[in-house]
Design a protein around this motif. Structure first.
Motif: not given
Ligand code: MG
Length: 374
Positions: A217-221
């Motif tokens: 799972s890839v998260g971006s901020g």
């Protein structure tokens, strides 16, 4: 004719437990999908369209979880499999076709259940079995006395289906049978064999429980803060203080890099964002060290059965230059993420003099993280 399901879950897991380790009931182990072994087996029966209801014969530990599955009945098992089966049959509907299944076989497919039921309807009693592929030796002491003709050898599986009254009579007459079919055979009832499934394994040891590699799972901020006019504010980026540089405005220490990273982590595990968790109206976060936010995000990744495998951060600023601080930030963040520093990348770019950041009005940051969800 509707079939009644009988799930046997009274086993004591003797072979599952390594000697010296605390006893664990294998039927309570969770499978990769999140269901306990017994429950996956129960649901396979209960969800089959031809099965009218499922009764459960189980150990005390499994019975404690039984209400959530709404079985037709849930009773304690006997001293051995035959006795447990006998107790379950006693409570099963009269004159029903009964499908007896081992709770340690959670991967039974709908097709297999259909196949056994189809054969039982035609022939009266049926079981699934798979051909033996190993050569089987009969050994006396340590000497091979003969080799069996494996073309006639099959490994019996469950579910095994028979008429309730026939099965009760067979078990009463042959109490030492190791499965329902052998009691029926001994009673002179012919048992039809259908093709079993290699995937319909009986969980015997820990190695039989599949370990899935997990889902990435890839998260971006993203975050941005303006420079402060307050000379007392310190510039903190990635948990590292930059002495002599103008500080950023914000409720906390305004560590724009950690805020972007915190949001990326929360994003990867579906936990909202930093503003939801730590509202900037909460006075307790005034001037806070943003490591508090990062640690909470890391804790939430763990709580969601996630493991951080990489983090890639980009600082977007005209000033300051990261230079020697880059490695310090990398070490600091790797430590917090419990990540190999080689998997923690810190990049920096300018805006080539364009826009608000180009005019040195503030600093922005972006972060991307990869988490493996088990
Ligand atoms: Mg922020």
């Amino acid at each position: 004719m509707k079939t009644f399901g009988l799930l046997l879950a009274a086993g004591s897991s003797t072979r599952f437990n390594a000697s010296g380790e605390p006893r664990e009931n294998k039927l309570l182990r969770k499978l990769p999908g999140g269901k306990e072994v017994w429950r996956a087996a129960f649901d396979a029966l209960a969800q089959h369209p031809a099965v009218s209801g499922v009764g459960l014969v189980a150990s005390e530990e499994v019975l404690a979880q039984a209400p959530s599955a709404s079985p037709e009945f849930a009773i304690e098992g006997g001293a051995n499999r035959q006795e447990s089966c006998r107790r379950g049959l006693e409570r099963s509907p009269l004159n029903a076709m009964v499908l007896v299944h081992d709770a340690a076989r959670p991967f039974v497919s709908e097709e297999l259940i259909s196949r056994v039921l189809g054969a039982a309807e035609r022939f009266g009693a049926a079981i699934p079995a798979t051909p033996v592929t190993d050569t089987i030796k009969v050994v006396d002491g340590s000497i091979v006395s003969s080799t069996l003709d494996r073309s006639r050898l099959f490994r019996a599986q469950t579910p095994q289906v028979a008429l309730r009254e026939q099965l009760i009579a067979a078990l009463d007459a042959h109490p030492n049978a190791t499965d329902e079919a052998s009691a029926l055979e001994a009673a002179g009832i012919s048992v039809h064999v259908v093709r079993g499934e290699e995937t319909n394994v009986k969980i015997t040891t820990v190695a039989d429980i599949p370990q899935y590699p997990g889902t990435p799972s890839v998260g971006s901020g993203f975050d941005i803060h303006a420079f402060s006019s307050d000379p007392a504010r310190k510039l903190v980026l990635g948990g590292v203080t930059f002495e002599g540089e103008p500080g950023l405005d914000g409720h906390s220490d305004a560590d724009v890099l950690l805020h972007a990273l915190t949001d990326a982590l929360l994003g990867a595990v579906g936990e909202g964002d930093i503003g939801l968790l730590f509202p900037n109206t909460d006075p307790s976060y005034a001037g806070a060290d943003s490591m508090i936010f990062l640690r909470e995000a890391v804790a939430r990744v763990t709580a969601n059965a996630g493991r951080i495998v990489s983090a890639d951060l980009t600082l977007i600023a005209e000033i300051p230059k990261l230079k020697d601080k880059r490695n310090e930030i990398r070490q600091r963040i790797s430590q917090e993420l419990r990540l190999d520093p080689r998997r923690t990348n810190i990049k920096a770019t300018t805006m080539e003099g364009m826009g608000a950041i180009g005019r040195k009005e503030g600093i922005a940051a972006m972060a991307t993280v990869t988490v493996i969800l088990q």
